[in-house]
Every structure is written in C-alpha cells, then in structure tokens.
Design an enzyme around this catalytic site. Structure first.
Site, PDB file in Angstrom:
ATOM      1  N   GLY A 164     -10.876 -18.309  13.048  1.00  0.00           N
ATOM      2  CA  GLY A 164     -10.774 -16.860  13.222  1.00  0.00           C
ATOM      3  C   GLY A 164     -11.500 -16.060  12.154  1.00  0.00           C
ATOM      4  N   TYR A 178      -2.139  -9.695  15.758  1.00  0.00           N
ATOM      5  CA  TYR A 178      -2.082  -8.643  14.734  1.00  0.00           C
ATOM      6  C   TYR A 178      -3.222  -7.649  14.952  1.00  0.00           C
ATOM      7  N   LYS A 208      -3.195  -3.557  16.245  1.00  0.00           N
ATOM      8  CA  LYS A 208      -3.789  -2.415  15.539  1.00  0.00           C
ATOM      9  C   LYS A 208      -4.711  -1.643  16.482  1.00  0.00           C
ATOM     10  N   PHE A 240       2.676   3.522   7.426  1.00  0.00           N
ATOM     11  CA  PHE A 240       2.285   2.196   6.946  1.00  0.00           C
ATOM     12  C   PHE A 240       3.147   1.091   7.548  1.00  0.00           C
ATOM     13  N   SER A 297      -7.246  -1.085  10.534  1.00  0.00           N
ATOM     14  CA  SER A 297      -7.887  -2.178   9.811  1.00  0.00           C
ATOM     15  C   SER A 297      -9.297  -2.407  10.339  1.00  0.00           C
ATOM     16  N   ARG A 302     -16.677 -10.260   1.718  1.00  0.00           N
ATOM     17  CA  ARG A 302     -15.798  -9.156   2.129  1.00  0.00           C
ATOM     18  C   ARG A 302     -16.001  -7.952   1.225  1.00  0.00           C
ATOM     19  N   LYS A 342       1.873  -7.680   9.196  1.00  0.00           N
ATOM     20  CA  LYS A 342       0.436  -7.845   8.923  1.00  0.00           C
ATOM     21  C   LYS A 342      -0.051  -9.276   8.744  1.00  0.00           C
ATOM     22  N   ILE A 355       0.840  -1.201   0.000  1.00  0.00           N
ATOM     23  CA  ILE A 355       0.000   0.000   0.000  1.00  0.00           C
ATOM     24  C   ILE A 355       0.878   1.256   0.000  1.00  0.00           C
ATOM     25  N   ASN A 378      -1.503 -15.450   2.393  1.00  0.00           N
ATOM     26  CA  ASN A 378      -2.597 -15.689   3.338  1.00  0.00           C
ATOM     27  C   ASN A 378      -3.915 -15.193   2.768  1.00  0.00           C
ATOM     28  N   ASN A 379      -3.827 -14.169   1.944  1.00  0.00           N
ATOM     29  CA  ASN A 379      -5.048 -13.492   1.512  1.00  0.00           C
ATOM     30  C   ASN A 379      -5.560 -14.056   0.192  1.00  0.00           C
ATOM     31  N   ARG A 414     -11.616 -21.418   7.909  1.00  0.00           N
ATOM     32  CA  ARG A 414     -10.333 -21.033   8.495  1.00  0.00           C
ATOM     33  C   ARG A 414     -10.589 -20.466   9.891  1.00  0.00           C
TER      34      ARG A 414
HETATM   35  P1  NAD Z   1       3.452  -4.529   3.496  1.00  0.00           P
HETATM   36  O1  NAD Z   1       4.061  -5.575   4.337  1.00  0.00           O
HETATM   37  O2  NAD Z   1       3.505  -4.672   2.022  1.00  0.00           O
HETATM   38  O3  NAD Z   1       4.076  -3.105   3.867  1.00  0.00           O
HETATM   39  C1  NAD Z   1       4.566  -2.795   5.160  1.00  0.00           C
HETATM   40  C2  NAD Z   1       5.932  -2.179   4.975  1.00  0.00           C
HETATM   41  O4  NAD Z   1       6.480  -1.854   6.258  1.00  0.00           O
HETATM   42  C3  NAD Z   1       6.930  -3.141   4.314  1.00  0.00           C
HETATM   43  O5  NAD Z   1       7.575  -2.485   3.253  1.00  0.00           O
HETATM   44  C4  NAD Z   1       7.899  -3.498   5.419  1.00  0.00           C
HETATM   45  O6  NAD Z   1       9.200  -3.753   4.931  1.00  0.00           O
HETATM   46  C5  NAD Z   1       7.824  -2.248   6.288  1.00  0.00           C
HETATM   47  N1  NAD Z   1       8.190  -2.472   7.686  1.00  0.00           N
HETATM   48  C6  NAD Z   1       7.750  -3.446   8.515  1.00  0.00           C
HETATM   49  N2  NAD Z   1       8.310  -3.302   9.738  1.00  0.00           N
HETATM   50  C7  NAD Z   1       9.087  -2.200   9.684  1.00  0.00           C
HETATM   51  C8  NAD Z   1       9.902  -1.534  10.625  1.00  0.00           C
HETATM   52  N3  NAD Z   1      10.037  -1.996  11.867  1.00  0.00           N
HETATM   53  N4  NAD Z   1      10.567  -0.417  10.234  1.00  0.00           N
HETATM   54  C9  NAD Z   1      10.455   0.043   8.962  1.00  0.00           C
HETATM   55  N5  NAD Z   1       9.697  -0.544   8.033  1.00  0.00           N
HETATM   56  C10 NAD Z   1       9.019  -1.649   8.386  1.00  0.00           C
HETATM   57  O7  NAD Z   1       1.938  -4.357   3.979  1.00  0.00           O
HETATM   58  P2  NAD Z   1       0.763  -3.463   3.374  1.00  0.00           P
HETATM   59  O8  NAD Z   1      -0.281  -4.391   2.910  1.00  0.00           O
HETATM   60  O9  NAD Z   1       1.291  -2.456   2.458  1.00  0.00           O
HETATM   61  O10 NAD Z   1       0.231  -2.784   4.702  1.00  0.00           O
HETATM   62  C11 NAD Z   1       0.584  -1.476   5.085  1.00  0.00           C
HETATM   63  C12 NAD Z   1      -0.091  -1.160   6.412  1.00  0.00           C
HETATM   64  O11 NAD Z   1      -1.499  -1.272   6.266  1.00  0.00           O
HETATM   65  C13 NAD Z   1       0.309  -2.102   7.546  1.00  0.00           C
HETATM   66  O12 NAD Z   1       0.427  -1.349   8.728  1.00  0.00           O
HETATM   67  C14 NAD Z   1      -0.874  -3.046   7.626  1.00  0.00           C
HETATM   68  O13 NAD Z   1      -1.035  -3.588   8.915  1.00  0.00           O
HETATM   69  C15 NAD Z   1      -2.019  -2.129   7.266  1.00  0.00           C
HETATM   70  N6  NAD Z   1      -3.186  -2.860   6.737  1.00  0.00           N
HETATM   71  C16 NAD Z   1      -3.023  -3.651   5.617  1.00  0.00           C
HETATM   72  C17 NAD Z   1      -4.116  -4.353   5.116  1.00  0.00           C
HETATM   73  C18 NAD Z   1      -3.975  -5.235   3.897  1.00  0.00           C
HETATM   74  O14 NAD Z   1      -4.877  -6.005   3.615  1.00  0.00           O
HETATM   75  N7  NAD Z   1      -2.899  -5.145   3.138  1.00  0.00           N
HETATM   76  C19 NAD Z   1      -5.354  -4.261   5.749  1.00  0.00           C
HETATM   77  C20 NAD Z   1      -5.488  -3.444   6.871  1.00  0.00           C
HETATM   78  C21 NAD Z   1      -4.385  -2.744   7.349  1.00  0.00           C
HETATM   79  C1  UD1 Z   2      -7.441 -11.125   6.661  1.00  0.00           C
HETATM   80  C2  UD1 Z   2      -7.127 -11.083   8.131  1.00  0.00           C
HETATM   81  C3  UD1 Z   2      -7.315  -9.650   8.637  1.00  0.00           C
HETATM   82  C4  UD1 Z   2      -6.446  -8.699   7.831  1.00  0.00           C
HETATM   83  C5  UD1 Z   2      -6.778  -8.851   6.350  1.00  0.00           C
HETATM   84  C6  UD1 Z   2      -5.897  -8.017   5.467  1.00  0.00           C
HETATM   85  C7  UD1 Z   2      -7.640 -13.299   9.042  1.00  0.00           C
HETATM   86  C8  UD1 Z   2      -8.532 -14.086   9.911  1.00  0.00           C
HETATM   87  N1  UD1 Z   2      -7.986 -12.006   8.859  1.00  0.00           N
HETATM   88  O1  UD1 Z   2      -8.775 -10.697   6.444  1.00  0.00           O
HETATM   89  O2  UD1 Z   2      -6.984  -9.563   9.990  1.00  0.00           O
HETATM   90  O3  UD1 Z   2      -6.680  -7.350   8.230  1.00  0.00           O
HETATM   91  O4  UD1 Z   2      -6.608 -10.222   5.955  1.00  0.00           O
HETATM   92  O5  UD1 Z   2      -4.576  -8.462   5.516  1.00  0.00           O
HETATM   93  O6  UD1 Z   2      -6.651 -13.790   8.528  1.00  0.00           O
HETATM   94  N2  UD1 Z   2     -10.115 -17.178   1.642  1.00  0.00           N
HETATM   95  C9  UD1 Z   2     -10.181 -18.395   1.012  1.00  0.00           C
HETATM   96  N3  UD1 Z   2      -9.027 -18.980   0.596  1.00  0.00           N
HETATM   97  C10 UD1 Z   2      -7.797 -18.397   0.764  1.00  0.00           C
HETATM   98  C11 UD1 Z   2      -7.739 -17.138   1.397  1.00  0.00           C
HETATM   99  C12 UD1 Z   2      -8.925 -16.563   1.830  1.00  0.00           C
HETATM  100  O7  UD1 Z   2     -11.272 -18.971   0.846  1.00  0.00           O
HETATM  101  O8  UD1 Z   2      -6.776 -18.991   0.363  1.00  0.00           O
HETATM  102  C13 UD1 Z   2     -11.373 -16.519   2.056  1.00  0.00           C
HETATM  103  C14 UD1 Z   2     -11.457 -16.216   3.534  1.00  0.00           C
HETATM  104  O9  UD1 Z   2     -12.013 -17.263   4.238  1.00  0.00           O
HETATM  105  C15 UD1 Z   2     -12.350 -14.948   3.516  1.00  0.00           C
HETATM  106  C16 UD1 Z   2     -11.996 -14.264   2.188  1.00  0.00           C
HETATM  107  O10 UD1 Z   2     -11.425 -15.284   1.383  1.00  0.00           O
HETATM  108  O11 UD1 Z   2     -13.698 -15.319   3.472  1.00  0.00           O
HETATM  109  C17 UD1 Z   2     -11.005 -13.136   2.333  1.00  0.00           C
HETATM  110  O12 UD1 Z   2      -9.861 -13.602   3.046  1.00  0.00           O
HETATM  111  P1  UD1 Z   2      -8.540 -12.711   3.228  1.00  0.00           P
HETATM  112  O13 UD1 Z   2      -8.125 -12.165   1.906  1.00  0.00           O
HETATM  113  O14 UD1 Z   2      -7.538 -13.531   3.976  1.00  0.00           O
HETATM  114  O15 UD1 Z   2      -9.026 -11.475   4.083  1.00  0.00           O
HETATM  115  P2  UD1 Z   2      -9.755 -11.433   5.530  1.00  0.00           P
HETATM  116  O16 UD1 Z   2      -9.984 -12.783   6.059  1.00  0.00           O
HETATM  117  O17 UD1 Z   2     -10.941 -10.562   5.370  1.00  0.00           O
END
Ligand code: NAD
Ligand code: UD1
Length: 352
Positions: free
Chosen positions: A293, A148, A152, A79, A123, A230, A83, A11, A197-198, A291
């Site tokens: 949680g 995690y 937050k 950021f 988040s 979602r 995560k 992001i 994971n996502n 899954r």
């Molecule tokens: P990301 O892992 O791609 O980016 C996080 C960045 O922070 C990375 O470049 C990493 O190298 C850097 N970093 C981690 N620890 C550090 C430290 N101690 N010092 C300096 N840099 C550090 O993740 P993202 O998806 O871009 O997420 C950005 C932010 O948004 C995070 O705080 C995450 O928790 C939050 N967030 C992400 C999602 C999502 O689905 N991607 C959802 C909700 C919240």
């Molecule tokens: C997950 C995290 C959440 C985090 C967010 C963004 C968990 C329990 N929650 O959210 O804390 O803020 O990611 O990083 O991990 N799914 C599948 N197969 C897969 C992956 C996901 O079926 O291989 C399903 C999940 O069950 C869910 C949906 O897809 O219904 C979205 O999953 P995901 O992308 O992991 O996001 P969240 O679970 O919403």
C-alpha cells in the site's frame, strides 16, 4: 468559542494550545479512545488557562446538541477520528462509522445550532497514487487503497455535498502531508498506542530503547536512494495553518481545499541520518520488503495555502526532529508516565 473535537489527540492538543495562545476560548470534545486527559492538563499548564473538556463521543447527537445549546460555539475544528491504516483494513465499519458517520452527526448538530464554519482534518491520502510531483490541490483525488483513506475521501465528499446544498456553510478541507514533531516545550507530543505505524514514532522508540531497530520498508523505490520519500511537516506549523484557515473561512463560503505541507521531500534514509545528527547516536536499522500500500514518493505543492491564507511551514527538518526527540526523551513512556485514570495507563517496559 471554538469546539475542537479530538482535542486531546496528537494534532488536536497542539491546536488547542495554539488557539488558547491566540486568545480563543476552547471547548474540547474527545472520548479519549486514543489519547489521554494528561495532554489537556499539560496544554492548560502551558497556556496558563483552563480548557473546557468534555469526555464524550462525536457520534453522540444528544450530547452534541447539549454542547451547542450550552456553549457559545462559533466554529468547529474537527480532528476526532481513527487513523491507523492497518486497523482500518481489519475493522472497516468502525472506521467508516467514526470518520464518516461521526462527521455527519457533527454537521447535523452544527446546522441545527446555526454554526456553519468547519475546519476538517483530511489527508494527502485522498490523492491516491499519483506520479506527478508536487501534488497541488488541482490534482484529482484518487482511489485510496484502504478504508482509512476511503473514509477521509467520503467525509470530504459529504462535506462538499453539504456546502453545495446550503450557502451558509464555510468548510476548509485541510489535506495534511506527514505531520511530525512536537511542541518545543517537550510537554505534548505524539503518543501512539502499541507498535507505531509511522516512521518517526518508531524511530523515537528505537532511540529510547523501547525497540531494537528500525525496519526500513523497501530500498528499491525509484527515488534517489531507493527509500520512500515524504513531505514531513512540523505539527506546530500544521496547527498554525488551521488558525489561518479558521480566519479565512469567516470571509468565504463553500468548500476550500488547502494542502498543508512544506513542499520538500525527504527519504527514509535521509530521515535516519538527520535523526542521528540530532540525537548524536547511531540508529540501528534493517532493510525489509516494501510495505503493502506504500507509494514511492509524495510531496506537496503548498503555494495555494501561502497565496490564500498567508501561511507556510517555517520549521525545518532538524527542528522537527529535535522537538520530537525532546518530547520522547522527557516522556519515554508518553503520557502513561503520569497517572490518568483513562485508557493510556499500561506503560510498555523500558529497556535500560
Ligand atoms: P489522534 O488519534 O492522536 O487524535 C484523534 C483524537 O480523536 C483522539 O484524541 C481520539 O481519542 C479522538 N477520537 C477518536 N474517535 C472519537 C470519537 N468517536 N469521539 C470523540 N473523540 C474521538 O490522531 P491525530 O494524529 O491527532 O489526528 C487527528 C486527525 O487528523 C484525524 O482525523 C486524522 O485522521 C487526521 N490526520 C492525521 C494525520 C497524521 O499523520 N497524524 C495525517 C492526516 C490526517
Ligand atoms: C501513512 C499512511 C497514510 C496516513 C499517514 C499519516 C500507509 C500506507 N499510509 O502514510 O494513510 O495518512 O501515515 O498517519 O500506512 N517507514 C519505514 N519504516 C517504518 C514506518 C515507515 O520505512 O517503520 C517508511 C514508509 O515506507 C514510508 C515512510 O517511512 O516511506 C513514511 O511512512 P509513514 O510515517 O507510515 O507515513 P505514510 O506511509 O506516508
């Protein structure tokens, strides 16, 4: 100048590009623990401007002090953080240390330097398990089920306490729903380490042949087709919301909370079907147990951001998936396809 911590990440890199394109000067601080320097080079190429990049840790107070002394920083987008939910269960201290202590160190350095404007990556996970949909900012925060999510919520509470203690602070807590997609150029995007994971990163790796099939976690949820629902939001829309928040915080004090979502929910099965349309090929999948949680459904009420920031998500699901697919096709091994000298150098083998 805007300090962007974690600006090499998924992001953060999109936010840096958007800031540069809006005419801001940007300083990136990132320790590259989950990202690549290549992302910054590509952002520079796309913006046609150099980025000030410092490889360093957000918990490093002397480094932060030096940066605030050396650069004319007016505000911070924070950021930097860890995560991965599963990893946070195994290594909770690392998560609390980075996500909570890292935020505290940053705020200490900001206060010392007289910088009080902060946009924080929160988040929707802070709402916990709630059955009332859509989720508005009025909904009470819940009890996140993993370190995690707790980190937050703790960071949010730290920032609230701070803003209460000193009226000079102006802090935006941006609660993201499910960011997906990539910049339309296909040059920057999400590049997860190891098994994703996502949902969407996993689907993308199946589509390019790095994995054989998608596991759908549960088809017995109380949702229209039984799979989890979602609120997926395009990462470019998401970062545009950050710029609007940054502007708005210039005229306000205290803490403001904004949901960043589209207001629409899609099920896993709908995602699979829409993705197949975009790629023009079937996506193999198997149904697996739920899954642990996971919640059944989650989507936002995005009206507050529209009313207060004049921002709303504009890109539809097809655009999100098409942009993500372009990124993955052009970069099947993510940034590891380019030599970097940093952590992301070991490419996963590509099936032909
Ligand atoms: P990301 O892992 O791609 O980016 C996080 C960045 O922070 C990375 O470049 C990493 O190298 C850097 N970093 C981690 N620890 C550090 C430290 N101690 N010092 C300096 N840099 C550090 O993740 P993202 O998806 O871009 O997420 C950005 C932010 O948004 C995070 O705080 C995450 O928790 C939050 N967030 C992400 C999602 C999502 O689905 N991607 C959802 C909700 C919240
Ligand atoms: C997950 C995290 C959440 C985090 C967010 C963004 C968990 C329990 N929650 O959210 O804390 O803020 O990611 O990083 O991990 N799914 C599948 N197969 C897969 C992956 C996901 O079926 O291989 C399903 C999940 O069950 C869910 C949906 O897809 O219904 C979205 O999953 P995901 O992308 O992991 O996001 P969240 O679970 O919403």
């Amino acid at each position: 100048m805007i300090l962007v911590t974690g600006g090499a990440g998924y992001i953060g890199s999109h936010a840096v590009l958007e800031l540069l394109q809006a005419g801001h000067e940007v300083l990136v601080l990132d320790n590259l623990c989950n990202s690549s320097r290549v992302a910054i080079s590509r952002v520079e190429r796309l913006a046609g401007r150099p980025v000030n990049f410092i490889k360093g840790d957000v918990r490093n107070r002397p480094l932060l002090n030096a940066l605030f002394a050396a650069y004319p920083i007016e505000a911070v987008m924070h950021f930097a953080g860890l995560k991965a939910v599963g990893e946070s269960v195994r290594e909770p201290l690392r998560y609390y240390e980075t996500n909570v202590s890292g935020s505290i160190a940053l705020c200490q350095a900001m206060a010392e330097a007289g910088v009080f404007r902060l946009v924080f990556s929160s988040s929707a996970t802070v709402y916990g398990e709630t059955s009332v949909m859509p989720i508005s900012e009025q909904c009470p925060t819940g009890v996140p089920t993993n370190p995690y999510g707790q980190s937050k919520l703790m960071a949010e509470n730290v920032l609230r306490g701070l803003a209460n203690s000193d009226p000079r602070w102006s802090i935006g807590l941006l609660r993201y729903f499910n960011p997906i997609g990539a910049h339309e150029s296909g040059q920057i995007g999400e590049d997860p380490d190891g098994t994703p994971n996502n949902l969407l990163p996993f689907m993308l790796q199946v589509a390019v042949g790095r994995r054989s099939e998608l596991n759908i976690f549960g088809d017995d949820y109380p949702t229209p087709d039984g799979t989890g629902v979602r609120d997926y939001i395009h990462v470019v829309d998401l970062v545009k919301g950050h710029l609007k928040a940054l502007e708005r915080l210039e005229q306000s004090n205290g803490v403001s909370v904004w949901n960043l979502g589209t207001g629409a929910g899609y099920s896993v099965m709908q995602m699979v079907r829409a993705f197949e349309e975009v790629t023009g090929r079937p996506l193999p999948y198997v149904i697996k147990p739920r899954r642990p949680g996971d919640i059944a459904q989650c989507w936002s009420d995005p009206r507050k951001a529209w009313q207060e920031l004049g921002w709303r998500a504009e890109r539809d699901l097809t655009t999100m998936l098409a942009d993500a697919w372009r990124w993955q096709r052009q970069n099947p091994r993510g940034y590891a396809g380019e030599k970097t000298g940093d952590k992301k150098t070991a490419p996963a083998a590509l099936a032909s």
